[in-house]
Design an enzyme around this catalytic site. Sequence first.
Site, PDB file in Angstrom:
ATOM      1  N   ILE A  77     -90.340-103.526  -4.196  1.00 28.95           N
ATOM      2  CA  ILE A  77     -90.255-102.752  -3.205  1.00 28.95           C
ATOM      3  C   ILE A  77     -88.655-101.980  -2.748  1.00 28.95           C
ATOM      4  O   ILE A  77     -87.812-102.647  -3.130  1.00 28.95           O
ATOM      5  CB  ILE A  77     -90.726-103.139  -1.885  1.00 28.95           C
ATOM      6  CG1 ILE A  77     -92.235-103.541  -1.876  1.00 28.95           C
ATOM      7  CG2 ILE A  77     -90.553-102.397  -0.553  1.00 28.95           C
ATOM      8  CD1 ILE A  77     -92.451-104.647  -1.005  1.00 28.95           C
ATOM      9  N   CYS A  78     -88.519-100.715  -2.693  1.00 25.02           N
ATOM     10  CA  CYS A  78     -87.382-100.080  -2.172  1.00 25.02           C
ATOM     11  C   CYS A  78     -86.471-100.297  -3.468  1.00 25.02           C
ATOM     12  O   CYS A  78     -86.462 -99.720  -4.624  1.00 25.02           O
ATOM     13  CB  CYS A  78     -86.708-100.820  -1.134  1.00 25.02           C
ATOM     14  SG  CYS A  78     -85.160 -99.939  -0.302  1.00 25.02           S
ATOM     15  N   ILE A  79     -85.162-101.102  -3.429  1.00 26.60           N
ATOM     16  CA  ILE A  79     -84.392-101.242  -4.336  1.00 26.60           C
ATOM     17  C   ILE A  79     -84.665-102.267  -5.316  1.00 26.60           C
ATOM     18  O   ILE A  79     -83.973-102.395  -6.568  1.00 26.60           O
ATOM     19  CB  ILE A  79     -82.809-101.582  -3.644  1.00 26.60           C
ATOM     20  CG1 ILE A  79     -81.772-101.430  -4.846  1.00 26.60           C
ATOM     21  CG2 ILE A  79     -82.775-102.875  -3.147  1.00 26.60           C
ATOM     22  CD1 ILE A  79     -81.594-100.141  -5.447  1.00 26.60           C
TER      23      ILE A  79
ATOM     24  N   THR B 157     -92.875 -99.160  -5.087  1.00 25.81           N
ATOM     25  CA  THR B 157     -92.939 -97.955  -3.942  1.00 25.81           C
ATOM     26  C   THR B 157     -91.607 -97.874  -3.600  1.00 25.81           C
ATOM     27  O   THR B 157     -90.918 -98.938  -3.562  1.00 25.81           O
ATOM     28  CB  THR B 157     -94.120 -98.286  -2.953  1.00 25.81           C
ATOM     29  OG1 THR B 157     -94.201 -97.144  -2.079  1.00 25.81           O
ATOM     30  CG2 THR B 157     -93.275 -99.789  -2.018  1.00 25.81           C
TER      31      THR B 157
END
Length: 220
Positions: free
Chosen positions: A135-137, A191
């Site tokens: 997720i994210c980074i 994502t």
Amino acid sequence: MRPRVGVMLSGCGFLDGSEIHEATLTLLFLDQKGAKTVCIAPGINQFDVINHITKNATGEKRNVMTESSRISRGDIKNIKDVNAKNLDALIFPGGFGVAKGISDFAFRGALCVVTPEVERLVSKMHHAGKPLGFICIAPVIAAKVLGSFSPELTIGTDKATRDALIAMGARHTTCKVDEIVVDKKNKIVSTPAYMLGPSISRIALGLEKLVSKVLEMGKR
């Protein structure tokens, strides 16, 4: 039997640890879908501690596992005691703890090093054919550890981070905050979440899809 899904935490707070919205929503959706969550963190010191109001470093010393336990309500395992054989899937929320705690991506980009125990667990999960969510980074972890397998990942639209992922061997696909990118061959789902934002309700849409897909992949 309920699937056992590891949730890798890296502290508590998006500027120096795990992004709390992303971590909490991951735990919520896993619980709603009937999974048994296993919160995991390394027992190492944080790189720094940030005052989330002023955005300045405080000079304090804090432990990643101790801080992560704030999110898990004290129920947490040290990563050194966790084996891939005891998990059915593994998910990484984002936050700067990923980029300057369990790796040094924030400082070295594509030349980064991932904490050995994190690298071990990701590698073992992948080798066992068990699904991974980033997720994210957090996709930077997948790119660094699994770059030789050319994983397909997303971090949203940030060019510098995208270029670093590609330099580490990943393939990058841009997607919206409410979408996921699925690498069927490597059983990896990612994502953008707060790499795009802008709000908890928006990132929740992509996170729920990620959790659902990870659990679906784990049944095969």
